[in-house]
Design a protein around this motif. Structure first.
Motif, mmCIF file in Angstrom:
data_model
loop_
_atom_site.group_PDB
_atom_site.id
_atom_site.type_symbol
_atom_site.label_atom_id
_atom_site.label_comp_id
_atom_site.label_asym_id
_atom_site.label_seq_id
_atom_site.Cartn_x
_atom_site.Cartn_y
_atom_site.Cartn_z
ATOM 1 N N ARG A 6 0.829 -1.209 0.000
ATOM 2 C CA ARG A 6 0.000 0.000 0.000
ATOM 3 C C ARG A 6 0.862 1.257 0.000
ATOM 4 N NH1 ARG A 6 -5.181 -1.578 0.682
ATOM 5 N NH2 ARG A 6 -5.505 -3.677 1.508
ATOM 6 N N ARG A 7 2.023 1.150 0.628
ATOM 7 C CA ARG A 7 2.980 2.247 0.503
ATOM 8 C C ARG A 7 4.193 1.699 -0.241
ATOM 9 N NH1 ARG A 7 3.664 6.103 5.479
ATOM 10 N NH2 ARG A 7 4.383 7.407 3.766
ATOM 11 N N TYR A 8 5.339 1.562 0.427
ATOM 12 C CA TYR A 8 6.525 1.104 -0.297
ATOM 13 C C TYR A 8 7.091 -0.209 0.232
ATOM 14 C CZ TYR A 8 6.272 5.724 -2.336
ATOM 15 O OH TYR A 8 5.827 6.850 -2.991
ATOM 16 N N GLN A 9 6.608 -0.666 1.386
ATOM 17 C CA GLN A 9 7.019 -1.945 1.941
ATOM 18 C C GLN A 9 5.789 -2.642 2.499
ATOM 19 O OE1 GLN A 9 10.073 -1.206 4.866
ATOM 20 N NE2 GLN A 9 11.534 -0.418 3.374
ATOM 21 N N PHE A 10 5.869 -3.962 2.634
ATOM 22 C CA PHE A 10 4.737 -4.739 3.114
ATOM 23 C C PHE A 10 4.712 -4.800 4.643
ATOM 24 C CE2 PHE A 10 5.378 -6.536 -1.195
ATOM 25 C CZ PHE A 10 4.100 -6.347 -1.705
ATOM 26 N N ARG A 67 -1.611 -7.122 3.374
ATOM 27 C CA ARG A 67 -0.806 -5.927 3.105
ATOM 28 C C ARG A 67 -0.718 -5.613 1.609
ATOM 29 N NH1 ARG A 67 0.455 -2.707 7.546
ATOM 30 N NH2 ARG A 67 1.041 -3.996 9.321
ATOM 31 N N VAL A 68 -1.181 -6.524 0.759
ATOM 32 C CA VAL A 68 -1.106 -6.337 -0.691
ATOM 33 C C VAL A 68 -2.323 -5.555 -1.165
ATOM 34 C CG1 VAL A 68 -1.079 -7.502 -2.936
ATOM 35 C CG2 VAL A 68 0.211 -8.447 -1.007
ATOM 36 N N ARG A 69 -2.076 -4.526 -1.876
ATOM 37 C CA ARG A 69 -3.171 -3.709 -2.395
ATOM 38 C C ARG A 69 -3.971 -4.518 -3.423
ATOM 39 N NH1 ARG A 69 -3.039 2.129 -5.564
ATOM 40 N NH2 ARG A 69 -5.239 2.594 -5.220
ATOM 41 N N GLY A 70 -5.266 -4.586 -3.231
ATOM 42 C CA GLY A 70 -6.131 -5.312 -4.160
ATOM 43 C C GLY A 70 -6.300 -6.774 -3.843
ATOM 44 N N PHE A 71 -5.662 -7.266 -2.775
ATOM 45 C CA PHE A 71 -5.814 -8.676 -2.421
ATOM 46 C C PHE A 71 -7.191 -8.926 -1.819
ATOM 47 C CE2 PHE A 71 -5.830 -11.756 1.080
ATOM 48 C CZ PHE A 71 -5.559 -12.924 0.373
ATOM 49 N N ALA A 72 -7.792 -10.055 -2.219
ATOM 50 C CA ALA A 72 -9.036 -10.520 -1.603
ATOM 51 C C ALA A 72 -9.010 -12.042 -1.599
ATOM 52 C CB ALA A 72 -10.253 -10.017 -2.379
ATOM 53 N N PRO A 73 -9.371 -12.686 -0.508
ATOM 54 C CA PRO A 73 -9.375 -14.145 -0.465
ATOM 55 C C PRO A 73 -10.234 -14.717 -1.592
ATOM 56 C CG PRO A 73 -9.705 -13.246 1.730
ATOM 57 C CD PRO A 73 -9.793 -12.092 0.778
ATOM 58 N N GLY A 74 -9.666 -15.682 -2.325
ATOM 59 C CA GLY A 74 -10.388 -16.312 -3.414
ATOM 60 C C GLY A 74 -10.283 -15.593 -4.739
ATOM 61 N N ALA A 75 -9.739 -14.371 -4.748
ATOM 62 C CA ALA A 75 -9.585 -13.620 -5.996
ATOM 63 C C ALA A 75 -8.377 -14.129 -6.773
ATOM 64 C CB ALA A 75 -9.450 -12.129 -5.695
ATOM 65 N N ARG A 97 9.396 -8.870 5.242
ATOM 66 C CA ARG A 97 10.010 -9.941 6.026
ATOM 67 C C ARG A 97 9.303 -11.220 5.600
ATOM 68 N NH1 ARG A 97 10.675 -11.741 12.322
ATOM 69 N NH2 ARG A 97 12.578 -12.933 11.899
ATOM 70 N N PHE A 98 10.048 -12.134 5.014
ATOM 71 C CA PHE A 98 9.464 -13.269 4.309
ATOM 72 C C PHE A 98 8.624 -14.142 5.226
ATOM 73 C CE2 PHE A 98 9.813 -17.535 2.270
ATOM 74 C CZ PHE A 98 9.176 -17.221 1.085
ATOM 75 N N ASN A 99 7.476 -14.557 4.700
ATOM 76 C CA ASN A 99 6.548 -15.425 5.413
ATOM 77 C C ASN A 99 5.894 -16.310 4.351
ATOM 78 O OD1 ASN A 99 4.469 -16.638 6.830
ATOM 79 N ND2 ASN A 99 3.739 -14.753 7.798
ATOM 80 N N LYS A 103 -3.588 7.724 -7.956
ATOM 81 C CA LYS A 103 -2.364 8.017 -7.220
ATOM 82 C C LYS A 103 -2.524 7.765 -5.739
ATOM 83 C CE LYS A 103 -0.974 11.631 -10.485
ATOM 84 N NZ LYS A 103 -0.545 13.037 -10.640
ATOM 85 N N THR A 104 -3.628 7.217 -5.308
ATOM 86 C CA THR A 104 -3.857 7.084 -3.863
ATOM 87 C C THR A 104 -3.089 5.915 -3.298
ATOM 88 O OG1 THR A 104 -5.803 5.659 -4.214
ATOM 89 C CG2 THR A 104 -6.176 8.040 -4.079
ATOM 90 N N ASN A 105 -2.558 6.094 -2.135
ATOM 91 C CA ASN A 105 -1.878 5.049 -1.381
ATOM 92 C C ASN A 105 -2.193 5.231 0.083
ATOM 93 O OD1 ASN A 105 -0.420 3.209 -2.944
ATOM 94 N ND2 ASN A 105 1.158 4.723 -3.363
ATOM 95 N N SER A 106 -2.958 4.341 0.654
ATOM 96 C CA SER A 106 -3.199 4.406 2.097
ATOM 97 C C SER A 106 -2.013 3.865 2.829
ATOM 98 C CB SER A 106 -4.469 3.621 2.454
ATOM 99 O OG SER A 106 -4.317 2.268 2.085
ATOM 100 N N SER A 107 -1.937 4.149 4.112
ATOM 101 C CA SER A 107 -0.787 3.689 4.877
ATOM 102 C C SER A 107 -0.815 2.176 4.982
ATOM 103 C CB SER A 107 -0.791 4.312 6.268
ATOM 104 O OG SER A 107 -1.916 3.908 6.974
ATOM 105 N N GLY A 108 0.368 1.585 5.150
ATOM 106 C CA GLY A 108 0.462 0.141 5.257
ATOM 107 C C GLY A 108 1.781 -0.342 4.832
#
Length: 382
Positions: free
Chosen positions: A82-86, A96-104, A115-117, A377-382
């Protein structure tokens, strides 16, 4: 008619056998069906589902530029923060991923700092994704981190110099203090590895990590790494052309004793680096060392030609000398100057766009991908 002396007339069976042998020999010379030939290997298909773990102070910004250009040119979908790091330094979460939705639908490329997960990355990326990363000698990475993260890490900020820090790191370092993950075993932290309870656990942790990441690049062999990556991904030669991003004007020279102390202080990073150094050279030997040297040299020749064609002065310049705001690299507070690239005057059309993409720093390129993918151009915090 009698045969000449010393010769005997062939029986019908012998004549037929002789004709068969002669025909077989002739067809073999001509490459006929009696000659064994290996079946041609099927052409590889370019891979476009990619997970790049961008570690800190290892050259990852240059790799990110390659991935951004490849994905943009093919209209691939990026998993973008959403900003520059997850949410770094917290462990990665799919939300933390912009546009993510379960099942999409899942994404094609993920490549920004996290930080890898693994389990959370798998929620975002397809099952056939290719995982890779990059590591660097922890002594050199730590020296760079001391300069770059001086304001962010309390352990570095409170030390008057790198020499003072190395003389008594325990005097300045407090585990768990926000920002101090930059000050010790930063690469181990970025890979999401747990703090081992005992050194004997380290080999098993690294072996498991190697099963997740089939290729880990070496910063010290950057061009050779790009060659191996290109072949693993089945990409065209020009796909890995780049300019080295986020370089400093001058790096601190380290003594042999400082190198030893930095590696000892970052002992988990040293174990990780040594593990992937060995796997890198096994990969290089399978590829062919002479072939690798030749292709890396060709990559450098192309880079030099592109620099002459694209860049004012043919190389990096201080950010203050770059007129175009969108090409100025981020300057962290308290750190040495980070260099960027100014375009040569007179570029136009497709040539200018190519050069501009090659020169574009990480943060402006992320903003561009946001606009292309989401149309705003919008980016919410995250």
């Amino acid at each position: 008619m009698k045969p000449p002396p010393g010769c005997r007339r062939l029986s019908p069976l012998g004549a037929a056998l002789g004709a068969f042998i002669t025909l077989s020999f002739t067809l073999g010379l001509l490459g006929g069906p009696f000659r064994h030939r290996a079946a041609p290997s099927p052409p590889c298909r370019p891979r476009s589902h990619l997970v790049f773990l961008k570690t800190h102070k290892t050259g990852g910004s240059s790799v990110l530029n390659v991935l951004a250009r490849f994905g943009e040119s093919r209209r691939l979908r990026f998993a973008l923060p959403r900003r520059y790091q997850f949410g770094y330094p917290a462990a990665f979460r799919a939300e933390r991923v912009r546009g993510f939705a379960p099942g999409a639908a899942k994404f094609d490329i993920i490549c920004h700092h996290m930080r890898f997960n693994l389990s959370e990355v798998q929620r975002v990326m397809p099952n056939d994704s290719f995982y890779f990363s990059i590591v660097r000698d922890p002594a050199l990475a730590a020296e760079s981190a001391f300069s770059y993260f001086r304001a962010a890490a309390p352990a570095f900020r409170s030390a008057p110099s790198l020499g003072a820090f190395l003389a008594a790191p325990g005097r300045y370092f407090r585990a768990g203090l926000r920002g101090n993950h930059y000050a010790r075993n930063l690469q181990w932290f970025d890979f999401g590895l747990p703090e081992p309870a005992h050194p004997a656990q380290v080999p098993a942790l690294l072996a498991e990590l190697g099963r997740v990441f089939p290729l880990v690049l070496l910063a010290e062999r950057f061009d050779e790494s790009l060659v191996l990556l290109r072949h693993r991904l089945c990409w065209p030669r020009d796909a890995v052309d780049l300019f080295p991003h986020n370089s400093r004007g001058s790096a601190r020279s380290l003594s042999a004793e400082q190198l030893r102390r930095l590696r000892a202080w970052n002992s988990l990073d040293w174990a990780l680096y040594s593990h992937f150094n060995r796997s890198f050279w096994r990969e290089a030997e399978r590829f062919g060392l002479e072939r690798l040297r030749s292709e890396a040299a060709e990559l450098r020749r192309r880079r030099g030609a592109l620099a002459g064609r694209c860049l004012r002065g043919g190389g990096p310049v201080p950010g203050a000398e770059i007129a175009e705001r969108g090409l100025r690299p981020f300057q962290p507070p308290g750190a040495g100057a980070i260099l960027g690239f100014a375009l040569r005057p007179g570029l136009a059309g497709e040539e200018r766009e190519l050069c501009r993409r090659l020169a574009m720093p990480e943060l402006p390129y992320k903003d561009l991908l946001d606009r292309l993918q989401f149309g705003d151009k919008t980016n919410s915090s995250g």
